[in-house]
Structures are given as structure tokens and as C-alpha cells.
Design a protein around this motif. Structure first.
Motif, mmCIF file in Angstrom:
data_model
loop_
_atom_site.group_PDB
_atom_site.id
_atom_site.type_symbol
_atom_site.label_atom_id
_atom_site.label_comp_id
_atom_site.label_asym_id
_atom_site.label_seq_id
_atom_site.Cartn_x
_atom_site.Cartn_y
_atom_site.Cartn_z
ATOM 1 N N LEU A 66 5.679 5.957 7.573
ATOM 2 C CA LEU A 66 7.007 6.447 8.138
ATOM 3 C C LEU A 66 7.029 7.809 8.700
ATOM 4 N N ARG A 67 7.752 8.034 9.808
ATOM 5 C CA ARG A 67 7.763 9.396 10.322
ATOM 6 C C ARG A 67 8.674 10.189 9.004
ATOM 7 N N LEU A 68 8.307 11.568 8.848
ATOM 8 C CA LEU A 68 8.899 12.128 7.759
ATOM 9 C C LEU A 68 10.328 12.205 7.711
ATOM 10 N N ASP A 69 10.812 12.419 8.852
ATOM 11 C CA ASP A 69 12.390 12.225 8.706
ATOM 12 C C ASP A 69 12.961 10.969 8.248
ATOM 13 N N GLU A 70 12.269 9.815 8.659
ATOM 14 C CA GLU A 70 12.549 8.505 8.166
ATOM 15 C C GLU A 70 12.312 8.473 6.803
ATOM 16 N N ALA A 71 11.213 9.263 6.131
ATOM 17 C CA ALA A 71 11.147 9.036 4.717
ATOM 18 C C ALA A 71 12.189 9.717 3.922
ATOM 19 N N MET A 72 12.548 10.766 4.682
ATOM 20 C CA MET A 72 13.754 11.918 4.178
ATOM 21 C C MET A 72 14.827 11.375 3.964
ATOM 22 N N ASN A 73 15.243 9.997 5.013
ATOM 23 C CA ASN A 73 16.723 9.873 5.214
ATOM 24 C C ASN A 73 17.261 9.149 3.772
ATOM 25 N N PRO A 74 18.495 9.545 3.528
ATOM 26 C CA PRO A 74 19.084 9.143 2.161
ATOM 27 C C PRO A 74 19.149 7.684 1.940
ATOM 28 N N LEU A 75 18.867 6.631 3.032
ATOM 29 C CA LEU A 75 18.876 5.406 2.715
ATOM 30 C C LEU A 75 17.399 4.865 2.101
ATOM 31 N N THR A 76 16.299 5.549 2.441
ATOM 32 C CA THR A 76 15.192 5.008 2.311
ATOM 33 C C THR A 76 14.847 5.326 0.599
ATOM 34 N N LEU A 77 14.304 4.028 -0.137
ATOM 35 C CA LEU A 77 14.515 4.140 -1.557
ATOM 36 C C LEU A 77 13.012 3.759 -2.035
ATOM 37 N N LEU A 78 12.722 4.195 -3.038
ATOM 38 C CA LEU A 78 11.461 3.774 -3.790
ATOM 39 C C LEU A 78 12.152 2.815 -5.107
ATOM 40 N N ALA A 79 11.979 1.511 -4.626
ATOM 41 C CA ALA A 79 12.678 0.868 -5.688
ATOM 42 C C ALA A 79 11.763 0.433 -6.786
ATOM 43 N N THR A 80 12.443 0.392 -8.031
ATOM 44 C CA THR A 80 11.771 0.300 -9.418
ATOM 45 C C THR A 80 12.342 -1.035 -10.123
ATOM 46 N N GLY A 81 13.516 -1.601 -9.457
ATOM 47 C CA GLY A 81 14.077 -2.633 -10.038
ATOM 48 C C GLY A 81 14.916 -3.378 -8.767
ATOM 49 N N LEU A 82 15.377 -4.703 -9.628
ATOM 50 C CA LEU A 82 16.443 -5.594 -8.746
ATOM 51 C C LEU A 82 17.195 -6.141 -9.866
ATOM 52 N N TYR A 83 18.490 -6.368 -9.300
ATOM 53 C CA TYR A 83 19.460 -7.065 -10.375
ATOM 54 C C TYR A 83 19.608 -6.385 -11.689
ATOM 55 N N GLY A 84 19.395 -4.990 -11.685
ATOM 56 C CA GLY A 84 19.345 -4.204 -13.201
ATOM 57 C C GLY A 84 18.166 -4.623 -14.101
ATOM 58 N N LYS A 85 16.994 -5.255 -13.451
ATOM 59 C CA LYS A 85 15.962 -5.562 -14.391
ATOM 60 C C LYS A 85 14.776 -4.632 -13.627
ATOM 61 N N PRO A 86 13.627 -4.431 -14.204
ATOM 62 C CA PRO A 86 12.441 -4.131 -13.756
ATOM 63 C C PRO A 86 11.974 -5.053 -12.652
ATOM 64 N N LEU A 87 11.494 -4.460 -11.477
ATOM 65 C CA LEU A 87 10.707 -5.388 -10.333
ATOM 66 C C LEU A 87 9.801 -6.479 -11.026
ATOM 67 N N PRO A 88 10.058 -7.485 -10.578
ATOM 68 C CA PRO A 88 9.099 -8.503 -11.088
ATOM 69 C C PRO A 88 7.843 -8.247 -10.058
ATOM 70 N N ASN A 89 6.589 -8.816 -10.637
ATOM 71 C CA ASN A 89 5.463 -8.573 -9.796
ATOM 72 C C ASN A 89 5.227 -9.176 -8.488
ATOM 73 N N GLN A 90 6.051 -10.269 -8.103
ATOM 74 C CA GLN A 90 5.993 -10.839 -6.851
ATOM 75 C C GLN A 90 6.646 -9.886 -5.843
ATOM 76 N N ASN A 91 7.575 -9.059 -6.399
ATOM 77 C CA ASN A 91 8.763 -8.173 -5.707
ATOM 78 C C ASN A 91 8.148 -6.745 -5.525
ATOM 79 N N GLY A 92 6.742 -6.519 -6.023
ATOM 80 C CA GLY A 92 6.453 -5.372 -5.855
ATOM 81 C C GLY A 92 6.087 -4.439 -7.029
ATOM 82 N N ALA A 93 6.103 -4.846 -8.032
ATOM 83 C CA ALA A 93 5.994 -3.856 -9.411
ATOM 84 C C ALA A 93 4.908 -3.037 -9.189
#
Length: 322
Positions: free
Chosen positions: A195-222
Motif C-alpha cells: 500500500l502507499r503509506l497514506d492508504e495504510a494510515m487511512n482509518p478504514l484500513t484494518l489489521l483483522a484478527t477476527g470475524l463474527y466475534g470469533k478469532p480468524l479461521p485459518n482459511q480467512n487468514g489467521a
């Protein structure tokens, strides 16, 4: 001589170029059939689709959409994660071999603080936030996913990027024991994104650790993946093990494999078609009854997040910088 005119195949039946180029190696291993049958995505765009517009009903900051989330069963079973196979069902079937704990992330490049950090230290002290984002795949399908994670910009500031840092490069784990798909040259491993640095710093950009309130499944990028909701899904790199601050635009996997089809920016843009199919509409994965996809809907510029991100590209030719 008798001539037969056959109709052109739809995009969903076209083998991706990297898989085609790897056919000799795959045939030698006796594994070509499932790979060469890869359709890119079931339900990819046909010519001249009829689309229904969907009004943007997001929160003002873009962190939540009022659109109905895609079912857990569909979010976790219909994935692109070539490290576990090129079919959409392959990651859910094969990703049990991934060991997401313990996990470490290497931070390098143009920053004052670099090194190797355990996942908890890497994310500390930032609180996990809830986001509901649309996810648009370049192949023509989309989802609405309730994510949990930490804003990427908050994490990156901790490492104090220098004035030379203009981009952020990301690298996925490449372990043939944990990820059997990398034994085959569908892409040039490890998977890389940027990413360009400003894209990385945009508030929408997320480092996801879970989905649906659960830890990320392996197949989704755990256990750690990128989510950039205004870009096509392949930009949201999974199972991240390295982040580098760079002065020059980093190489990215799909751009290296097919530069005419996958640009560095890869912003969702209904006015810039993929060479093999239209991007003007999409099919939202529904999974209700016997239907795999809901009715086709119009694709929104920047996936509907233009109010939050369009200013970053002011004055750019978005056809050239696709």
C-alpha cells in the motif's frame, strides 16, 4: 471444410494465466485437473449485465454498513487463499494444517523501531474494534463481513516510519508444511502485497484478527490479515509475517504474475474493466436455499467508500493507475 462457431466461454470458465503457465509442473505431479478446472470465481461477470443499484447506507465514518452481513458459513467456506489450493472450497478443506499460534511479525525498512515481535506485542496496546465492511472480489462476487481488528495506522505509528517511508510492503507466511499449496507454482511465493503509506494510515484500513466475534479461521487468514475495503479483495493479504516500510513501490504478487490485469492500486472501479470481464456489477454471496448468489447489483466506485478515500487519489488518472 465444415466450420463450427462456438460461443466464447464466460470468464468463470477461463483458467487464470499463472495456473495455465504452471500446467506442466502440475501435470507431472498428477494434480492438474482440479487446478485447471479453476474458474477464477463462480458467478464472475458476463457481458452487458443488468444491475440493480444499491444505495449507500454506511455510517458517516464508513466503519459500519447497514447491509445484511454474509452468513458465517459462506464467509468461512468460500475463499481465495492459494497457499491452500486454488478452488474456493480448498482453504476451508485444507487450512487445518496452519498453526496460527505462536506467531511473530517482522518489521523492517525505513522506520526507527524494527525487529521481530510476537503477535500480542505487535498489536499492543491498541484495542480491538468492530467493523462491518463490504468485500469486493475482482472476479465479480462480494460479501459483507463483520470484522474485528486494530486500525493499521495506529500500529504503524508505533514503529516511527522515517521521512523516506512512502510505501508499506506485506509478506505472507510461506511454509510448505503448513501451506501445501505453495508446493505448486500458481504464484511466485511468498505472497506479497503493498500500500502507499497514506492508504495504510487511512482509518478504514484494518489489521483483522477476527470475524463474527470469533478469532480468524485459518482459511480467512489467521491470525492476522489486512482488510482494505475500497480495494479488490486480493489486496487484503492473509497470514502476515512481515511488514516493511519502503521508499519505492513494492512488488506485489498478482501484479508480477499478470501486470495487465492487476495493478498496484487495485481500487474498486466500475469504470475500469478487468481485461476478461466487466467490473460494473457484482453478485453478493447469499447462500439462501439453493442459491449461491443473490441478484446482481451495481458496483460502487471505491466499493462505496469514496467519501472516506477518494481525496487520496485527487488528480490521478485512475485508468492508468488501476
Amino acid at each position: 471444410m465444415r466450420r463450427f462457431d462456438y460461443p466464447a466461454p464466460p470468464p468463470s470458465e477461463i483458467t487464470p494465466e499463472p495456473v495455465y503457465r504452471a500446467r506442466r509442473q502440475l501435470l507431472g505431479l498428477g494434480l492438474a485437473s482440479p487446478l485447471l478446472a479453476l474458474a477464477g470465481c463462480a458467478g464472475a461477470e458476463d457481458a452487458a449485465p443488468v444491475a440493480t443499484a444499491v444505495a449507500a447506507t454506511d455510517s458517516p465514518d464508513g466503519f459500519r454498513t447497514r447491509e445484511a452481513p454474509t452468513r458465517w458459513e459462506d464467509v468461512t467456506s468460500y475463499n481465495n487463499f492459494y497457499e491452500f489450493g486454488t478452488g474456493k472450497a480448498d482453504p476451508a478443506r485444507n487450512a487445518h494444517t496452519l498453526k496460527p499460534s505462536p506467531w511473530a511479525v517482522v518489521v523492517g525498512g525505513e522506520a526507527e523501531l524494527t525487529g521481530t515481535f510476537g503477535l500480542e506485542d505487535f498489536l499492543r496496546p491498541h484495542a480491538v474494534q468492530d467493523r462491518i465492511y463490504r468485500l469486493r472480489c475482482v472476479e465479480g462476487w462480494s460479501m459483507v463481513v463483520p470484522w474485528q481488528g486494530v486500525p493499521l495506522g495506529e500500529v504503524l505509528r508505533r514503529f516511527k516510519p522515517t521521512s523516506r517511508a512512502k510505501y508499506v510492503a506485506f509478506t505472507t507466511l510461506a511454509d510448505p508444511v503448513q501451506m501445501p499449496g505453495i508446493r505448486f507454482p500458481a504464484l511466485d511465493w511468498p505472497y506479497r502485497e503493498g500500500l502507499r503509506l497514506d492508504e495504510a494510515m487511512n482509518p478504514l484500513t484494518l489489521l483483522a484478527t477476527g470475524l463474527y466475534g470469533k478469532p480468524l479461521p485459518n482459511q480467512n487468514g489467521a491470525p492476522l490479515r489486512l482488510v482494505v475495503p475500497w480495494k479488490y479483495g486480493f489486496k487484503s493479504i492473509k497470514s502476515i509475517v512481515r511488514i516493511d516500510f519502503t521508499e519505492r513501490m513494492p512488488a506485489t504478487s498478482w501484479n508480477l504474475a499478470q501486470p495487465s490485469e492487476y495493478g498496484f492500486y487495485s481500487n474498486v472501479n466500475p469504470d475500469v474493466d478487468h481485461p476478461r470481464w466487466s467490473q460494473r456489477s457484482e453478485r453478493r454471496i447469499a447462500g439462501e436455499g439453493n442459491r449461491v448468489f443473490a441478484e446482481r447489483i451495481a458496483t460502487l466506485p471505491f466499493n462505496g467508500y469514496g467519501a472516506q478515500v477518494a481525496a487520496m487519489y485527487s488528480g490521478m488518472d485512475l485508468r492508468k493507475w488501476f
